[in-house]
Scaffold this active site. Sequence first.
Site, PDB file in Angstrom:
ATOM      1  N   LYS A   1      30.741  36.815  55.646  1.00  0.00           N
ATOM      2  CA  LYS A   1      30.539  37.193  54.164  1.00  0.00           C
ATOM      3  C   LYS A   1      29.406  36.456  53.711  1.00  0.00           C
ATOM      4  O   LYS A   1      28.571  36.035  54.475  1.00  0.00           O
ATOM      5  CB  LYS A   1      31.788  36.338  53.568  1.00  0.00           C
ATOM      6  CG  LYS A   1      33.201  36.993  53.959  1.00  0.00           C
ATOM      7  CD  LYS A   1      33.477  38.424  53.556  1.00  0.00           C
ATOM      8  CE  LYS A   1      34.713  38.771  53.712  1.00  0.00           C
ATOM      9  NZ  LYS A   1      34.982  39.164  55.315  1.00  0.00           N
TER      10      LYS A   1
HETATM   11  C1  LIG Z   1      38.241  42.907  50.912  1.00  0.00           C
HETATM   12  C2  LIG Z   1      38.786  41.547  51.784  1.00  0.00           C
HETATM   13  N1  LIG Z   1      39.757  40.853  51.360  1.00  0.00           N
HETATM   14  C3  LIG Z   1      40.295  39.831  51.944  1.00  0.00           C
HETATM   15  C4  LIG Z   1      39.887  39.565  53.079  1.00  0.00           C
HETATM   16  C5  LIG Z   1      40.564  38.203  53.811  1.00  0.00           C
HETATM   17  O1  LIG Z   1      39.422  37.316  53.994  1.00  0.00           O
HETATM   18  P1  LIG Z   1      39.821  36.234  55.382  1.00  0.00           P
HETATM   19  O2  LIG Z   1      39.082  36.991  56.341  1.00  0.00           O
HETATM   20  O3  LIG Z   1      38.986  35.206  54.938  1.00  0.00           O
HETATM   21  O4  LIG Z   1      41.006  35.937  55.480  1.00  0.00           O
HETATM   22  C6  LIG Z   1      38.523  39.981  53.391  1.00  0.00           C
HETATM   23  C7  LIG Z   1      37.940  39.459  54.886  1.00  0.00           C
HETATM   24  O5  LIG Z   1      37.590  40.253  55.611  1.00  0.00           O
HETATM   25  C8  LIG Z   1      38.125  41.290  52.810  1.00  0.00           C
HETATM   26  O6  LIG Z   1      37.009  42.001  53.349  1.00  0.00           O
END
Ligand SMILES: Cc1ncc(COP(=O)(O)O)c(C=O)c1O
Length: 430
Positions: free
Chosen positions: A214
């Site tokens: 990210k």
């Molecule tokens: C649009 C979106 N929502 C939620 C998430 C979930 O995040 P995490 O990987 O920190 O659980 C991601 C991560 O890839 C994402 O791209």
Amino acid sequence: MNIVMSTDASALNSEGGPVVPVRPVPSPCLGWSLIGDEEERLVLQVLRSKALFRYYGPDPKSPPPMVARLEREFAAMVGTRFALGVTSGTAALEVALGALAVGPGDEVIVPAWSWVSCFTAIVRVGAKPVLAEIDDTLCLAAGEITRLRTPRTKAVIVVHFQGVAADLDPLMQEARAAGIAVLEDCAESPGASYRGRRIGAYGDMAIFSFQQQKMMTSGEGGLVVTNDPRLFERAVRMHDVGQYRDFHTSQTEAHEPAFCGSQFRMAELTGAVALAQFRRVDQIRAHCRRLSARLLSQVATLPGLKFRRIPDPAGDSGFETYFWVATPALREAFRARLEAAKIPCQQMTGTYAQYRRPYVATGRAHAPGATPFRLGASWPEPAYQVESFPRTEDLIHRFVVIPVGMDHRDEDIDYIAAVIRWAHADLRLG
Ligand SMILES: Cc1ncc(COP(=O)(O)O)c(C=O)c1O
């Protein structure tokens, strides 16, 4: 393939035209490539304090500062009253859905093309995901909330895909008219704005992710924001096994009954890295925005390429540029040329057609009784089959993406633009 790449700038391709000399292009990387002194300083500060837990440490007179500071600064940036650090973006989705009291019997509208947990988080709280088409913003299409809404619809998840704010004005209008809650998923777009305001403050709640890929990262981590004290209290309870500690009472008094939550508390070490990274978000955005503008100035008018619609270009984060060509076969040919020129042209994050995922194909939750889908009925229902998503299917098989990051310089962008122009000519798209 009629590709001639050479280190000799004066070389000609097989048809006698000039070639673009191949040169290395950096891998696209965002926050993690900037990890340095400030991250080290804050992490060391936590280690030396021996206070690794966010709510208390060895010294009762100095409460652990990192997660609290991250929450304060993040809320100020987004423009919400409250922010709550959690263990991941997925945890943040579950916490927010729990805070919104989404549960069995409820439906939640979500873009059919999104990250895995945009779907699984809904199932985890017992509700039914209802998949919606995307449009040329690569975010939820306007009109879908109205089309898909039923008396059981409790919320919609609006995903701001890869650094770009969704077209919030029409989407918010539809959601308000439908009387459903809006959960903004800003996991991929911290700092992006729409019509002069940062995203995350438009909906009832919003979430962020600090996973490695990210814009800002602490490896794992996430955050929930809201302006609503009741939703904040419920989010706190959802992430801390139903508890609401004194720390939060000083933010807003508790009024909600306790309920059984989960445990998604952010640790101080995570908070330290996330805080240092958070302070770099606008620097990352400025760099990528400048580079994407430079790229667009050289390729945006090429005939036959249709660029992603950015609802508010002033708020874009600029780290991925998308354009469509006419057919999937042309897309593969375009990509092959970029790859031959050593230009990365894959998305930086996993995003999937949810109707093709295995958990959708089976309709399974972790236990048979926990599935929100009717077992025994013919499955998948039409609403989860590829035929129901013609717009999404068309859009996701024809785009080319150019990711850029903190290690890209102007000359890299000029090279990428030259190769795009060359591939465009080579494929006779003009
Ligand atoms: C649009 C979106 N929502 C939620 C998430 C979930 O995040 P995490 O990987 O920190 O659980 C991601 C991560 O890839 C994402 O791209």
